[in-house]
Design a protein around this motif. Structure first.
Motif, PDB file in Angstrom:
ATOM      1  N   ALA A 135       0.924  -1.071  -0.080  1.00  0.00           N
ATOM      2  CA  ALA A 135       0.000   0.078   0.060  1.00  0.00           C
ATOM      3  C   ALA A 135       0.898   1.179  -0.083  1.00  0.00           C
ATOM      4  O   ALA A 135       0.524   2.391  -0.736  1.00  0.00           O
ATOM      5  N   THR A 136       2.039   1.354   0.539  1.00  0.00           N
ATOM      6  CA  THR A 136       2.764   2.389   0.805  1.00  0.00           C
ATOM      7  C   THR A 136       3.692   2.449  -0.687  1.00  0.00           C
ATOM      8  O   THR A 136       3.545   3.824  -1.049  1.00  0.00           O
ATOM      9  N   GLY A 137       3.982   1.660  -1.071  1.00  0.00           N
ATOM     10  CA  GLY A 137       4.313   1.675  -2.642  1.00  0.00           C
ATOM     11  C   GLY A 137       3.728   2.262  -3.542  1.00  0.00           C
ATOM     12  O   GLY A 137       3.965   3.062  -4.509  1.00  0.00           O
ATOM     13  N   VAL A 138       1.968   1.615  -3.586  1.00  0.00           N
ATOM     14  CA  VAL A 138       1.213   2.322  -4.145  1.00  0.00           C
ATOM     15  C   VAL A 138       0.744   3.678  -4.116  1.00  0.00           C
ATOM     16  O   VAL A 138       0.887   4.638  -4.997  1.00  0.00           O
ATOM     17  N   ASN A 139       1.007   4.019  -2.753  1.00  0.00           N
ATOM     18  CA  ASN A 139       0.619   5.601  -2.513  1.00  0.00           C
ATOM     19  C   ASN A 139       1.895   6.545  -3.009  1.00  0.00           C
ATOM     20  O   ASN A 139       1.564   7.727  -3.492  1.00  0.00           O
ATOM     21  N   THR A 140       3.109   5.890  -2.799  1.00  0.00           N
ATOM     22  CA  THR A 140       4.308   6.558  -3.186  1.00  0.00           C
ATOM     23  C   THR A 140       4.459   6.904  -4.706  1.00  0.00           C
ATOM     24  O   THR A 140       4.550   7.886  -5.110  1.00  0.00           O
ATOM     25  N   PHE A 141       4.136   5.850  -5.496  1.00  0.00           N
ATOM     26  CA  PHE A 141       4.058   5.797  -6.828  1.00  0.00           C
ATOM     27  C   PHE A 141       3.048   6.898  -7.553  1.00  0.00           C
ATOM     28  O   PHE A 141       3.523   7.893  -8.157  1.00  0.00           O
ATOM     29  N   PHE A 142       1.652   6.789  -6.962  1.00  0.00           N
ATOM     30  CA  PHE A 142       0.800   7.546  -7.406  1.00  0.00           C
ATOM     31  C   PHE A 142       0.693   8.953  -7.089  1.00  0.00           C
ATOM     32  O   PHE A 142       0.410  10.089  -7.540  1.00  0.00           O
ATOM     33  N   ASN A 143       1.421   9.200  -5.773  1.00  0.00           N
ATOM     34  CA  ASN A 143       1.810  10.667  -5.513  1.00  0.00           C
ATOM     35  C   ASN A 143       2.678  11.034  -6.431  1.00  0.00           C
ATOM     36  O   ASN A 143       2.530  12.438  -6.825  1.00  0.00           O
ATOM     37  N   TRP A 144       3.678  10.587  -6.762  1.00  0.00           N
ATOM     38  CA  TRP A 144       4.688  11.105  -8.020  1.00  0.00           C
ATOM     39  C   TRP A 144       4.176  11.303  -9.239  1.00  0.00           C
ATOM     40  O   TRP A 144       4.411  12.264  -9.811  1.00  0.00           O
ATOM     41  N   VAL A 145       3.052  10.394  -9.477  1.00  0.00           N
ATOM     42  CA  VAL A 145       2.284  10.667 -10.923  1.00  0.00           C
ATOM     43  C   VAL A 145       1.385  11.806 -10.743  1.00  0.00           C
ATOM     44  O   VAL A 145       1.453  12.585 -11.700  1.00  0.00           O
ATOM     45  N   LEU A 146       0.531  12.007  -9.656  1.00  0.00           N
ATOM     46  CA  LEU A 146      -0.725  12.744  -9.805  1.00  0.00           C
ATOM     47  C   LEU A 146      -0.067  14.208  -9.199  1.00  0.00           C
ATOM     48  O   LEU A 146      -0.885  15.068  -9.588  1.00  0.00           O
ATOM     49  N   ILE A 147       0.758  14.136  -8.134  1.00  0.00           N
ATOM     50  CA  ILE A 147       1.122  15.414  -7.586  1.00  0.00           C
ATOM     51  C   ILE A 147       1.647  16.494  -8.549  1.00  0.00           C
ATOM     52  O   ILE A 147       1.357  17.549  -8.770  1.00  0.00           O
ATOM     53  N   TYR A 148       2.756  15.919  -9.393  1.00  0.00           N
ATOM     54  CA  TYR A 148       3.514  16.547 -10.400  1.00  0.00           C
ATOM     55  C   TYR A 148       3.239  16.218 -11.732  1.00  0.00           C
ATOM     56  O   TYR A 148       4.105  17.150 -12.371  1.00  0.00           O
ATOM     57  N   GLY A 149       2.292  15.600 -11.844  1.00  0.00           N
ATOM     58  CA  GLY A 149       1.878  15.259 -13.291  1.00  0.00           C
ATOM     59  C   GLY A 149       2.836  14.644 -14.244  1.00  0.00           C
ATOM     60  O   GLY A 149       3.167  14.905 -15.445  1.00  0.00           O
ATOM     61  N   ASN A 150       3.176  13.579 -13.298  1.00  0.00           N
ATOM     62  CA  ASN A 150       4.562  12.793 -14.231  1.00  0.00           C
ATOM     63  C   ASN A 150       3.906  11.656 -15.055  1.00  0.00           C
ATOM     64  O   ASN A 150       2.177  11.384 -14.844  1.00  0.00           O
ATOM     65  N   LEU A 151       4.450  11.187 -16.279  1.00  0.00           N
ATOM     66  CA  LEU A 151       3.756  10.114 -17.008  1.00  0.00           C
ATOM     67  C   LEU A 151       2.667  10.410 -17.747  1.00  0.00           C
ATOM     68  O   LEU A 151       1.676   9.647 -18.114  1.00  0.00           O
ATOM     69  N   GLY A 152       2.569  11.662 -18.059  1.00  0.00           N
ATOM     70  CA  GLY A 152       1.378  12.306 -18.754  1.00  0.00           C
ATOM     71  C   GLY A 152       0.089  12.549 -18.021  1.00  0.00           C
ATOM     72  O   GLY A 152      -0.559  12.688 -18.489  1.00  0.00           O
ATOM     73  N   ALA A 153       0.170  12.238 -16.776  1.00  0.00           N
ATOM     74  CA  ALA A 153      -1.061  12.629 -16.041  1.00  0.00           C
ATOM     75  C   ALA A 153      -1.203  14.041 -15.567  1.00  0.00           C
ATOM     76  O   ALA A 153      -0.116  14.754 -15.630  1.00  0.00           O
TER      77      ALA A 153
END
Length: 238
Positions: A183-201
């Protein structure tokens, strides 16, 4: 003769070494799981630091209120856990199942009430946290936005906490640890994706942090439920 006497006295005073070994095998995974479980919430505070002081402060004050709720939920689980441990020692499956139902019901009630508070009544609580701050209005608005998007996470969170604590109370300490790491891994990854708009998000900033936490809590709850279904521990009658 004296060395044997000292050894005997030490054994009498501290108890057998195998007891400490067995206790550590249970205690260390439990401590690790509790630390990692709290990291799911704390990770948001760390990863919004680059968004500026106001946004970071909004997430921080919301996190403090959320932490109080998580402590309360864990206290509720401990109250039922006393019976869970006793019934486990007595090999009473029916008693364990009843203790689990008690924990699940009271935590779901608490989670439902707190979800409503986050959605509709978060402003009074957050305002108390920034009384006297010159940027209090902006901070509170960020906190309210974060808590409203985070609100759907509380039902999955209390279910996961209820199952995780129950498994620990019957001696199954590794599954909660591994699930919390996931769960912590999922949270960390999607934080990185969604907070700063990485991977086209899209760059969602604090809203992205809340959404990532909701996703992590849903994943955590889902894995716990699958574990109950597949492994069928005695605490569950599924």
């Amino acid at each position: 003769m004296s060395s044997q006497f000292v050894s005997q006295q030490r054994k009498t005073l501290f108890g057998p070494a195998h007891f400490y070994k067995r206790a550590l095998l249970i205690a260390l995974p439990v401590m690790g799981q509790l630390l990692i479980q709290n990291m799911v919430s704390l990770m948001d505070n760390f990863m919004v630091a680059g968004l500026g002081d106001v946004k970071m402060s909004g997430v921080n004050i919301a996190g403090q209120v959320n932490f109080i709720f998580l402590v309360f939920v864990n206290a509720l689980c401990i109250s039922g856990g006393i019976f869970m441990s006793q019934y486990n020692g007595a090999k009473n499956d029916e008693g364990m199942q009843q203790a689990f139902k008690f924990k699940l019901i009271i935590t779901l009630v608490a989670g439902t009430i707190y979800t409503c508070l986050c959605l509709f009544f978060s402003r009074p609580f957050l305002s108390l946290m920034v009384h006297g701050n010159t940027a209090s209005q902006e901070i509170v608005e960020e906190g309210i936005r974060y808590m409203r998007f985070l609100a759907p996470s509380w039902i999955p969170a209390v279910i996961a906490t209820c199952i995780g604590t129950s498994l620990r109370e019957i001696g199954r300490v590794r599954p909660p640890l591994l699930i919390s790491v996931t769960a912590t891994g999922v949270n960390t990854f999607f934080n990185w994706v969604l907070i700063y708009g990485n991977l086209g998000a899209p760059q969602l900033e604090t809203t992205g942090a809340a959404i990532a936490t909701v996703m992590a809590r849903v994943v955590e709850m889902t894995i716990f439920l699958l574990y109950l279904k597949n492994r069928r521990p005695p605490l569950c009658s599924i």
